[in-house]
Design a protein around this motif. Structure first.
Motif, PDB file in Angstrom:
ATOM      1  N   PRO A  47      92.081  38.517  69.483  1.00  0.00           N
ATOM      2  CA  PRO A  47      93.263  38.010  70.174  1.00  0.00           C
ATOM      3  C   PRO A  47      92.982  37.655  71.638  1.00  0.00           C
ATOM      4  O   PRO A  47      93.552  36.692  72.162  1.00  0.00           O
ATOM      5  CB  PRO A  47      94.256  39.174  70.069  1.00  0.00           C
ATOM      6  CG  PRO A  47      93.852  39.889  68.815  1.00  0.00           C
ATOM      7  CD  PRO A  47      92.354  39.806  68.768  1.00  0.00           C
ATOM      8  N   GLU A  48      92.110  38.416  72.316  1.00  0.00           N
ATOM      9  CA  GLU A  48      91.809  38.123  73.706  1.00  0.00           C
ATOM     10  C   GLU A  48      91.115  36.765  73.842  1.00  0.00           C
ATOM     11  O   GLU A  48      91.451  35.949  74.716  1.00  0.00           O
ATOM     12  CB  GLU A  48      90.941  39.212  74.319  1.00  0.00           C
ATOM     13  CG  GLU A  48      91.634  40.568  74.470  1.00  0.00           C
ATOM     14  CD  GLU A  48      91.672  41.328  73.141  1.00  0.00           C
ATOM     15  OE1 GLU A  48      91.042  40.850  72.157  1.00  0.00           O
ATOM     16  OE2 GLU A  48      92.344  42.380  73.072  1.00  0.00           O
ATOM     17  N   HIS A  49      90.114  36.527  72.945  1.00  0.00           N
ATOM     18  CA  HIS A  49      89.397  35.248  73.002  1.00  0.00           C
ATOM     19  C   HIS A  49      90.302  34.072  72.613  1.00  0.00           C
ATOM     20  O   HIS A  49      90.229  32.989  73.192  1.00  0.00           O
ATOM     21  CB  HIS A  49      88.163  35.305  72.098  1.00  0.00           C
ATOM     22  CG  HIS A  49      87.118  36.255  72.600  1.00  0.00           C
ATOM     23  ND1 HIS A  49      86.197  36.864  71.748  1.00  0.00           N
ATOM     24  CD2 HIS A  49      86.852  36.720  73.851  1.00  0.00           C
ATOM     25  CE1 HIS A  49      85.406  37.653  72.467  1.00  0.00           C
ATOM     26  NE2 HIS A  49      85.793  37.583  73.745  1.00  0.00           N
ATOM     27  N   LEU A  50      91.139  34.307  71.610  1.00  0.00           N
ATOM     28  CA  LEU A  50      92.068  33.242  71.202  1.00  0.00           C
ATOM     29  C   LEU A  50      93.093  32.945  72.305  1.00  0.00           C
ATOM     30  O   LEU A  50      93.490  31.788  72.512  1.00  0.00           O
ATOM     31  CB  LEU A  50      92.786  33.654  69.906  1.00  0.00           C
ATOM     32  CG  LEU A  50      91.895  33.711  68.650  1.00  0.00           C
ATOM     33  CD1 LEU A  50      92.700  34.219  67.458  1.00  0.00           C
ATOM     34  CD2 LEU A  50      91.331  32.323  68.333  1.00  0.00           C
ATOM     35  N   GLU A  51      93.511  34.012  73.024  1.00  0.00           N
ATOM     36  CA  GLU A  51      94.452  33.802  74.120  1.00  0.00           C
ATOM     37  C   GLU A  51      93.814  32.983  75.249  1.00  0.00           C
ATOM     38  O   GLU A  51      94.453  32.124  75.856  1.00  0.00           O
ATOM     39  CB  GLU A  51      94.928  35.151  74.659  1.00  0.00           C
ATOM     40  CG  GLU A  51      95.913  35.051  75.816  1.00  0.00           C
ATOM     41  CD  GLU A  51      97.190  34.311  75.433  1.00  0.00           C
ATOM     42  OE1 GLU A  51      97.791  33.666  76.340  1.00  0.00           O
ATOM     43  OE2 GLU A  51      97.587  34.344  74.248  1.00  0.00           O
ATOM     44  N   THR A 105      91.448  30.788  74.812  1.00  0.00           N
ATOM     45  CA  THR A 105      91.399  29.402  74.312  1.00  0.00           C
ATOM     46  C   THR A 105      92.769  28.744  74.417  1.00  0.00           C
ATOM     47  O   THR A 105      92.902  27.581  74.808  1.00  0.00           O
ATOM     48  CB  THR A 105      90.927  29.400  72.853  1.00  0.00           C
ATOM     49  OG1 THR A 105      89.655  30.027  72.758  1.00  0.00           O
ATOM     50  CG2 THR A 105      90.829  27.969  72.331  1.00  0.00           C
ATOM     51  N   ARG A 106      93.785  29.517  74.101  1.00  0.00           N
ATOM     52  CA  ARG A 106      95.158  29.002  74.183  1.00  0.00           C
ATOM     53  C   ARG A 106      95.511  28.625  75.627  1.00  0.00           C
ATOM     54  O   ARG A 106      96.182  27.599  75.872  1.00  0.00           O
ATOM     55  CB  ARG A 106      96.132  30.047  73.652  1.00  0.00           C
ATOM     56  CG  ARG A 106      97.608  29.661  73.755  1.00  0.00           C
ATOM     57  CD  ARG A 106      98.495  30.753  73.108  1.00  0.00           C
ATOM     58  NE  ARG A 106      99.899  30.446  73.302  1.00  0.00           N
ATOM     59  CZ  ARG A 106     100.596  30.793  74.384  1.00  0.00           C
ATOM     60  NH1 ARG A 106      99.980  31.422  75.374  1.00  0.00           N
ATOM     61  NH2 ARG A 106     101.877  30.495  74.476  1.00  0.00           N
ATOM     62  N   SER A 107      95.060  29.412  76.596  1.00  0.00           N
ATOM     63  CA  SER A 107      95.348  29.120  78.009  1.00  0.00           C
ATOM     64  C   SER A 107      94.741  27.782  78.438  1.00  0.00           C
ATOM     65  O   SER A 107      95.364  26.998  79.164  1.00  0.00           O
ATOM     66  CB  SER A 107      94.806  30.243  78.899  1.00  0.00           C
ATOM     67  OG  SER A 107      95.452  31.461  78.609  1.00  0.00           O
TER      68      SER A 107
END
Length: 445
Positions: free
Chosen positions: A256-260, A262-264
């Motif tokens: 979730p941290e890495h995906l967040e 990427t989302r940013s």
């Protein structure tokens, strides 16, 4: 093809030469006319004098005595005339002076000599027009020659002056033509020196220089825009690529941290594209603006309330000074976006312990919104360009602090879409004052 200075010189020569020729011809004609009147008056005076002499002599001697004939002889010699004296029955008494051939004479008809109303005789006068040139003719010829030589001298002077004046007048135009050709080939550094004086040509040259200067500035901004767009998009795209490749290569898990993260970066790309879209809409005049009656005082107070906490975290005081209600016609969300962007800019450039004041005041027919801070300020060199797309006065400034460089461009577009005006006054080290002016609603107070 004749150059412009040559055509102008020929036109000046033609006009001046025509004026000189007409003036010379009229002067000669006028001189001849008045000189003829003068000669006629002299002849008339001679006749009157002779008649007076004859009348006096006749009255003194009751006839034509030798004394009378002697006076006529003397007069004919002095005046160069052929004088014939006749009795009252037109019989020739005597002719005085040299004989003048009728072919070369200017004969006056017999003039009666009267005494107390009675004709006592006649006199006939003939003027010599033979080969010997008279003083009058000498004077006329001298005058005509003088006028002709004067005309030739004036024509020569006019030709020289016309060429000089034409070259001087046409020089700025020729320089403008050369400069325009250079600009058409891409050389925007060219400038035309201002001619002396303050006339239409000076204004034209000044306008051309201003136009080229603006084109040069726009060209520089266009190049900067291309570079900044590439830079703005390159950073999040490279970050997305690195994160995606790291997940695919198993360097790190799709947590979730890495995906967040990427989302940013995706949100950052979306924000940049959205800002660009707003800029394009604003510049094209296609921004969707609702037309509602809104109170800018209320909009400003709401924004100040919502942003006070962020200012307190930075140790900066944010306050509002609503002097009067400010009712205008516009889009409430767009107006809130304008005030929010400007307050955010003040927050970024105001140090801890600083102050930002937002005021709203109704004036005669306008509503004025002012955002005043005592932050770092803007340099005079950067102040004219703060509304340009992606413009940053400090090129080394981080984008986290400086943003994308589109905020003020969007703000200006929204303000102008509301028929408003935005001005900035700033001094380095003392702060910045931004003033928004909108047409007020007349019937709401």
């Amino acid at each position: 093809m004749k150059s412009i200075w040559m055509r102008l010189a020929l036109a000046l020569m033609a006009i001046s030469a025509s004026g000189i020729l007409i003036s010379t011809i009229l002067s000669i004609k006028e001189m001849d006319y008045h000189f003829s009147l003068y000669v006629s008056d002299v002849n008339q005076q001679h006749q009157q004098d002779l008649l007076e002499i004859l009348q006096n002599e006749y009255q003194r001697g009751q006839g034509w005595s030798d004394r009378t004939l002697l006076k006529l002889e003397s007069a004919s010699r002095v005046l160069g005339l052929q004088i014939s004296l006749f009795d009252n029955e037109r019989r020739l008494i005597q002719t005085f002076g040299k004989t003048i051939s009728s072919a070369f004479s200017n004969k006056v008809d017999m003039i009666p000599i009267k005494d107390q109303g009675n004709t006592i005789g006649y006199i006939d006068i003939q003027y010599d027009n033979s080969n010997a040139m008279s003083l009058e003719e000498h004077f006329q010829i001298a005058h005509t020659n003088a006028m002709q030589w004067t005309m030739l001298a004036l024509l020569l002077l006019v030709c020289i002056a016309s060429i000089f004046i034409a070259k001087r007048i046409a020089k700025p135009i020729v320089n403008l033509s050369d400069a325009a050709q250079a600009v058409s080939k891409g050389d925007l550094s060219v400038r035309v020196s201002l001619p002396q004086g303050k006339d239409e040509l000076t204004g034209l040259v000044q306008s051309f220089n201003n136009l080229v200067q603006n084109l040069q500035r726009q060209d520089e901004l266009r190049k900067r825009l291309t570079s900044d767009i590439a830079h703005e998009l390159r950073t999040p795209l490279n970050t997305l690529l690195a994160q995606t490749e790291g997940m695919l290569d198993g360097i790190w898990e799709a947590s979730p941290e890495h995906l967040e993260a990427t989302r940013s970066e995706v949100l950052r790309l979306i924000r940049i594209v959205s800002d660009l879209d707003q800029v394009i809409q604003a510049e094209a005049g296609e921004m969707n603006i609702s037309r509602d009656e809104i109170n800018l005082s209320e909009v400003a107070e709401n924004i100040v309330d919502s942003m006070t906490a962020a200012f307190q975290q930075q140790g900066i005081q944010l306050s509002s000074r609503v002097i009067t209600d400010g009712w205008v016609v516009g889009d409430k969300q767009r107006m809130a976006q304008v005030v929010s962007n400007l307050i955010t800019n003040s927050l970024k450039h105001t140090s801890q312990g600083g102050e930002v004041i937002v005021s709203v005041e109704r004036r005669a027919r306008t509503v004025e919104v002012k955002i005043l801070d005592n932050g770092t300020g803007i340099s005079p060199e950067d102040l004219p360009f703060v509304f340009e797309r992606f413009y940053r006065g400090d090129r080394s400034r981080s984008r986290e602090k400086g943003g994308s460089g589109l905020g003020l461009t969007i703000v200006k577009g929204i303000v102008e879409a509301h028929q408003g005006n935005i001005t900035i006054e700033s001094e380095v080290g003392k702060g910045t004052s931004i003033t928004l002016t909108f047409p007020a609603i007349e019937n709401i107070y």
